[in-house]
Design a protein around this motif. Structure first.
Motif, PDB file in Angstrom:
ATOM      1  N   ARG A 132       0.834  -1.211   0.000  1.00  0.00           N
ATOM      2  CA  ARG A 132       0.000   0.000   0.000  1.00  0.00           C
ATOM      3  C   ARG A 132       0.864   1.255   0.000  1.00  0.00           C
ATOM      4  NH1 ARG A 132      -2.699  -2.737   4.127  1.00  0.00           N
ATOM      5  NH2 ARG A 132      -2.072  -1.131   5.628  1.00  0.00           N
ATOM      6  N   LEU A 133       1.918   1.252   0.792  1.00  0.00           N
ATOM      7  CA  LEU A 133       2.808   2.418   0.818  1.00  0.00           C
ATOM      8  C   LEU A 133       3.521   2.598  -0.519  1.00  0.00           C
ATOM      9  CD1 LEU A 133       4.442   2.268   4.364  1.00  0.00           C
ATOM     10  CD2 LEU A 133       3.058   4.135   3.431  1.00  0.00           C
ATOM     11  N   TYR A 134       3.944   1.482  -1.098  1.00  0.00           N
ATOM     12  CA  TYR A 134       4.654   1.535  -2.386  1.00  0.00           C
ATOM     13  C   TYR A 134       3.750   2.091  -3.479  1.00  0.00           C
ATOM     14  CZ  TYR A 134       7.705  -0.220  -6.162  1.00  0.00           C
ATOM     15  OH  TYR A 134       8.525  -0.341  -7.259  1.00  0.00           O
ATOM     16  N   ALA A 135       2.457   1.796  -3.391  1.00  0.00           N
ATOM     17  CA  ALA A 135       1.504   2.237  -4.417  1.00  0.00           C
ATOM     18  C   ALA A 135       1.181   3.725  -4.307  1.00  0.00           C
ATOM     19  CB  ALA A 135       0.218   1.416  -4.328  1.00  0.00           C
ATOM     20  N   VAL A 136       1.421   4.331  -3.152  1.00  0.00           N
ATOM     21  CA  VAL A 136       1.158   5.767  -2.987  1.00  0.00           C
ATOM     22  C   VAL A 136       2.331   6.535  -3.594  1.00  0.00           C
ATOM     23  CG1 VAL A 136       0.824   7.646  -1.347  1.00  0.00           C
ATOM     24  CG2 VAL A 136      -0.209   5.394  -0.911  1.00  0.00           C
ATOM     25  N   ARG A 137       2.058   7.385  -4.576  1.00  0.00           N
ATOM     26  CA  ARG A 137       3.114   8.070  -5.312  1.00  0.00           C
ATOM     27  C   ARG A 137       2.956   9.589  -5.245  1.00  0.00           C
ATOM     28  NH1 ARG A 137       5.579   4.335  -8.689  1.00  0.00           N
ATOM     29  NH2 ARG A 137       5.343   2.296  -7.664  1.00  0.00           N
ATOM     30  N   THR A 138       4.084  10.263  -5.341  1.00  0.00           N
ATOM     31  CA  THR A 138       4.097  11.724  -5.392  1.00  0.00           C
ATOM     32  C   THR A 138       5.134  12.180  -6.414  1.00  0.00           C
ATOM     33  OG1 THR A 138       5.693  11.794  -3.563  1.00  0.00           O
ATOM     34  CG2 THR A 138       3.365  12.070  -2.999  1.00  0.00           C
TER      35      THR A 138
ATOM     36  N   HIS B 296       5.103   7.421 -12.825  1.00  0.00           N
ATOM     37  CA  HIS B 296       4.049   7.192 -11.833  1.00  0.00           C
ATOM     38  C   HIS B 296       4.368   7.858 -10.494  1.00  0.00           C
ATOM     39  CE1 HIS B 296       2.684   4.349 -14.803  1.00  0.00           C
ATOM     40  NE2 HIS B 296       3.769   3.621 -14.665  1.00  0.00           N
TER      41      HIS B 296
ATOM     42  N   PRO C 194       7.739   6.512  -4.918  1.00  0.00           N
ATOM     43  CA  PRO C 194       6.963   5.744  -3.939  1.00  0.00           C
ATOM     44  C   PRO C 194       7.115   6.306  -2.534  1.00  0.00           C
ATOM     45  CG  PRO C 194       8.984   4.572  -4.486  1.00  0.00           C
ATOM     46  CD  PRO C 194       8.939   5.790  -5.377  1.00  0.00           C
ATOM     47  N   ASN C 195       6.078   6.147  -1.720  1.00  0.00           N
ATOM     48  CA  ASN C 195       6.117   6.613  -0.336  1.00  0.00           C
ATOM     49  C   ASN C 195       6.680   5.565   0.614  1.00  0.00           C
ATOM     50  OD1 ASN C 195       5.013   8.986  -1.233  1.00  0.00           O
ATOM     51  ND2 ASN C 195       3.297   8.992   0.191  1.00  0.00           N
ATOM     52  N   HIS C 196       7.024   4.396   0.113  1.00  0.00           N
ATOM     53  CA  HIS C 196       7.624   3.360   0.949  1.00  0.00           C
ATOM     54  C   HIS C 196       9.033   3.819   1.342  1.00  0.00           C
ATOM     55  CE1 HIS C 196       9.131  -0.433   2.402  1.00  0.00           C
ATOM     56  NE2 HIS C 196       7.988  -1.047   2.138  1.00  0.00           N
TER      57      HIS C 196
END
Length: 357
Positions: free
Chosen positions: A65-71, A88, A91-93
């Motif tokens: 889930r963290l890896y999928a959140v992108r900025t 994309h 990643p927030n991971h």
């Protein structure tokens, strides 16, 4: 992130290696543009960080889930062609890091680097020396790897020579030959290849592409379905047809190299050269298969065969010109030199002429 049909075999091989505890710490992921190396690499990163021990990332654990959140960085990082450097986002991971084209904060005014620089790799090496925050692994994705400058490549080599446990480097490139042999030799090469024609056509058909358009685009892309789809959606096949027409008219002496060079240099010069090189390569294949006394035909519809050595030499020159256009050279001059060397096919020349010099 799902796998395309032509990516499945490469994924199975990596899954088998991981299952027997032989997952490489450094992977060189390569293949022609359009085969989805970047998406494959990002999926691989998710899998290496996933908290579940399956053959694919689960998509639901905390790591996924963290890896999928992108900025995206502000301002956005871009490639030399204007596309996003991180398509994309980052990643927030905390144990994943993407390295690509970045802003040069020291420049005034601030501007993007045109290559991957040593400071980025040193920062990456320092990060990899830290323990993973989640305790499982660290994953670094470097793309495009061929953009590493000499100092950056040397710095990366030190990291490759002393891999830490649970540290994974994924280098993504469409031009592996531009990487130093010392780096290539320390990575496990994973290459994506275009699928069989029927598979490529079915994949395009599944995306709503008509059969005739799919076939035309696959011919243009040398069977590369991802590239074919990109060109269809961007309506670039018309440009390919225009390039083919220009080359035919140059062969017949109808068009002047200067006029064509001016036009090519003003509008999508890199893509025109890429189309031209591909057309010449395909033309050479047709001629190699045909009897020397028969009309050549082929994608350039030449009525007389051009010497294969001349075609091969011009193919190399076209690719070198693409590299030159990335530098400070005036594009119209580089184009004129290239097109002036295009071989013609006039009957008075016995079928081969060296072209305008």
């Amino acid at each position: 992130m799902t796998l395309a049909p032509w990516q499945e075999e490469a994924w199975r091989l990596l899954a088998a290696r991981r299952a027997r505890g032989a997952m490489p710490h450094a992977i060189l992921l390569c293949g022609a543009p359009g085969l989805g190396q970047r998406d494959f690499a990002e999926r691989l990163g998710a899998w290496l960080l996933c908290e579940q021990d399956g053959d694919t990332p689960c998509g639901t654990c905390r790591a996924c889930r963290l890896y999928a959140v992108r900025t995206q960085r502000d301002p956005e990082e871009t490639r030399p062609d204007g596309a996003l450097a991180q398509p994309h986002g980052h990643p927030n991971h905390p144990d994943a890091r993407f390295v690509g084209y970045a802003w040069n904060a020291k420049a005034s005014p601030k501007k993007m680097y045109g290559e991957l620089v040593v400071e980025q790799i040193r920062e990456l090496s320092d990060w990899l020396a830290l323990p993973p925050q989640f305790g499982r692994a660290q994953v670094a994705l470097v793309e495009p790897a061929e953009a590493l400058n000499v100092a950056a490549a040397n710095a990366l080599l030190k990291t490759l020579e002393e891999p830490g446990p649970g540290r994974h480097l994924i280098l993504v490139t469409t031009q592996p030959a531009r990487l130093p042999a010392t780096i290539r030799s320390r990575c496990q090469r994973v290459e994506l290849h275009p699928p069989a024609l029927a598979t490529a056509e079915a994949w395009l058909r599944g995306r709503g592409i008509a059969d005739a358009t799919a076939r035309q685009a696959l011919v243009a892309s040398d069977g590369n379905p991802g590239q074919a789809l990109e060109w269809i959606e961007a309506d670039k096949l018309k440009l390919r047809n225009e390039v083919a027409k220009d080359l035919r008219e140059l062969s017949a002496g109808i068009a002047a190299p200067f006029e064509v060079a001016q036009r090519w240099s003003r509008d999508e010069a890199d893509l025109r050269l890429r189309f031209a090189a591909a057309l010449v390569q395909q033309q050479g294949r047709v001629q190699a298969q045909a009897a020397s006394s028969a009309p050549a035909g082929g994608p350039l519809a030449l009525t007389r065969a051009v010497d294969l050595a001349k075609l091969a030499a011009w193919f190399d020159r076209a690719n070198r010109t693409r590299d030159l256009l990335r530098g400070p050279i005036r594009p119209e001059l580089a184009m004129l030199e290239l097109l002036g060397a295009w071989p013609t096919t006039r009957a008075s020349d016995g079928g081969v002429q060296s072209g305008v010099k």
